[in-house]
Scaffold this motif. Sequence first.
Motif, short mmCIF file in Angstrom:
data_model
loop_
_atom_site.label_atom_id
_atom_site.label_comp_id
_atom_site.label_asym_id
_atom_site.label_seq_id
_atom_site.Cartn_x
_atom_site.Cartn_y
_atom_site.Cartn_z
N LYS A 105 -31.07 -14.40 70.00
CA LYS A 105 -31.20 -13.14 69.27
C LYS A 105 -29.87 -12.64 68.72
O LYS A 105 -29.84 -11.76 67.86
CB LYS A 105 -31.82 -12.08 70.18
CG LYS A 105 -33.27 -12.36 70.55
CD LYS A 105 -33.83 -11.26 71.43
CE LYS A 105 -35.29 -11.54 71.80
NZ LYS A 105 -35.85 -10.48 72.69
N GLN A 106 -28.77 -13.19 69.22
CA GLN A 106 -27.45 -12.77 68.77
C GLN A 106 -26.95 -13.59 67.58
O GLN A 106 -25.80 -13.45 67.15
CB GLN A 106 -26.44 -12.88 69.92
CG GLN A 106 -26.79 -12.05 71.13
CD GLN A 106 -25.78 -12.23 72.25
OE1 GLN A 106 -24.57 -12.38 72.01
NE2 GLN A 106 -26.26 -12.23 73.50
N ASN A 107 -27.81 -14.46 67.05
CA ASN A 107 -27.41 -15.32 65.94
C ASN A 107 -26.85 -14.51 64.77
O ASN A 107 -27.48 -13.56 64.31
CB ASN A 107 -28.62 -16.15 65.47
CG ASN A 107 -28.24 -17.18 64.43
OD1 ASN A 107 -27.07 -17.55 64.29
ND2 ASN A 107 -29.23 -17.66 63.68
N ASN A 121 -17.47 -15.93 69.57
CA ASN A 121 -17.10 -15.95 70.99
C ASN A 121 -18.28 -16.40 71.88
O ASN A 121 -18.65 -15.73 72.85
CB ASN A 121 -16.62 -14.56 71.43
CG ASN A 121 -15.40 -14.11 70.66
OD1 ASN A 121 -14.46 -14.89 70.44
ND2 ASN A 121 -15.40 -12.86 70.21
N ASP A 122 -18.85 -17.52 71.50
CA ASP A 122 -19.97 -18.08 72.27
C ASP A 122 -19.52 -18.29 73.72
O ASP A 122 -18.57 -19.04 73.98
CB ASP A 122 -20.38 -19.41 71.63
CG ASP A 122 -21.70 -19.95 72.17
OD1 ASP A 122 -22.00 -19.71 73.35
OD2 ASP A 122 -22.43 -20.60 71.40
N PRO A 123 -20.18 -17.64 74.68
CA PRO A 123 -19.74 -17.74 76.09
C PRO A 123 -19.91 -19.13 76.68
O PRO A 123 -19.37 -19.42 77.75
CB PRO A 123 -20.65 -16.73 76.80
CG PRO A 123 -21.87 -16.61 75.94
CD PRO A 123 -21.36 -16.76 74.53
N GLY A 169 -12.82 -26.31 75.04
CA GLY A 169 -13.82 -26.72 74.06
C GLY A 169 -13.50 -26.17 72.68
O GLY A 169 -13.73 -26.84 71.67
N LYS A 170 -12.97 -24.94 72.64
CA LYS A 170 -12.61 -24.34 71.35
C LYS A 170 -11.49 -25.13 70.68
O LYS A 170 -11.46 -25.24 69.45
CB LYS A 170 -12.18 -22.88 71.56
CG LYS A 170 -13.34 -21.96 71.94
CD LYS A 170 -12.86 -20.54 72.19
CE LYS A 170 -14.03 -19.63 72.58
NZ LYS A 170 -13.61 -18.25 72.87
N ILE A 171 -10.58 -25.67 71.49
CA ILE A 171 -9.49 -26.49 70.93
C ILE A 171 -10.06 -27.73 70.24
O ILE A 171 -9.67 -28.06 69.12
CB ILE A 171 -8.50 -26.90 72.05
CG1 ILE A 171 -7.80 -25.66 72.61
CG2 ILE A 171 -7.48 -27.90 71.52
CD1 ILE A 171 -6.97 -25.94 73.86
#
Length: 454
Positions: free
Chosen positions: A333-335, A346-348, A354-356
């Motif tokens: 729902k936060q899409n 900022n996907d938890p 992983g972001k790197i």
Amino acid sequence: MFFSKKYILYLRLLRPIFHILLILLSFWIVYNIRFYDFVENIFLDLPDIIFNETLIFTLISSFLFILIGFLFSIYEIFKPIHGYYKEFLKIRFFWMIIISFIAYLGQGFIFPNGISRFILLIGGFFSLLFITIFDILLNNINSYLERKNPYKLLFIYSTESFYKKIFNSFSDYKIYDITGIYVDDLLDLNKEIKKYDIFVTVGNFDKNFLQNLMDIIRLYNKQFYHISENFFLEDLVYSSSRIGPVLAYEQKPSPLDGWFKVTKRITDILFSILFITIFSWLYILISIFIFIKDGRPIFYKSERIARGGRKFFMYKFRTMIKDADKQKQKLIKQNERKGPLFKISNDPRIPKWGKILRKTSLDEIPQFLNVIKGDMSVVGPRPHLDFEVEKYEKWQKRLLSVKPGITGYAQIFGRDNLDFDEEAKLDLYYIQNWSLFLDVFVIISTIKVVFSGR
């Protein structure tokens, strides 16, 4: 049926290779005849003929023959070949003129000692003799296989009298198994599409009908022709062509067809093997990095949709926590992205390490294995999940007419920051305007995007 078409494909792929070998063989034979002592103790005052120069001339001549052959379309691989010997005569004429000019204009420059007129004329004659014999044999085998398992051709017509006229002209063409259907009787092409190799519309049709028809055909990589003066669809590539004894407009979604498709596949494999070989150490380092940070699994395997709706498993380095897929439903729902694709800031589920990997696109490099397997291409629209593809609008399904890619035209204009409509339009532009130069441009631009951190 499948094996017959498979053998035809192999025969046609080998034709240009054998043509090159036969030209090389012919000139080698004539070169040796040139210096053979047929009568003992009689020595002729022959000019110096250097083997290396003759070899270079022969190589140039053989590749010129192939190039002219491609220009005259005698090396078709995915569709019936019409008027082969007529075109071959043209090739022979142009080829002999061109290599004669090269031999004489290159004398003292490319060929300091000159090319023997005997080798030029007799070598050219032998080449064409050997190629003609070879082609007669190959074409007879090809014709036998085509007659044994003819191309299944579906005529969709709007005017019966026009269709019958076209149909009667095909009576001598045994390589086609023809079915005709009136347009109003065409109920569900989706159920019939796999039965036919070639589709031909005959007569005048509503533009929306032609568009819907083509949207279905393109997903199955079938040939599509139109016989009539009618609407031109904006998202297709058109070319005048022959289907049996008649002229027609061939309509296809992309220039990526025939030998261009083979060329792209070869370059994909070579590029992927080269990349994996050079950066094998990087695969090891990233694997160790992920293992230290979060243990196993190292790789993430995701089922995606490829060309024509076929499913395959795409490989990536894992960049999310281990139960990321289970948590996705809670976050749906936060899409923040318009369209069928999912993205949130900022996907938890994505840790810092992983972001790197994502920021540098290093998580994508296992997909070169998908390229070697044949599931993907280096450049193409990005592959999506099954439930995402189900949400595609009808026009967006045109993206499935080519193999998905590791990077794509849309990726260099914003990566995942674009709305999906914009991404689809950019990728459809790539599909319709494909060229090897465009692929090179996308690859170079992707490198710039990655290093710029965009």
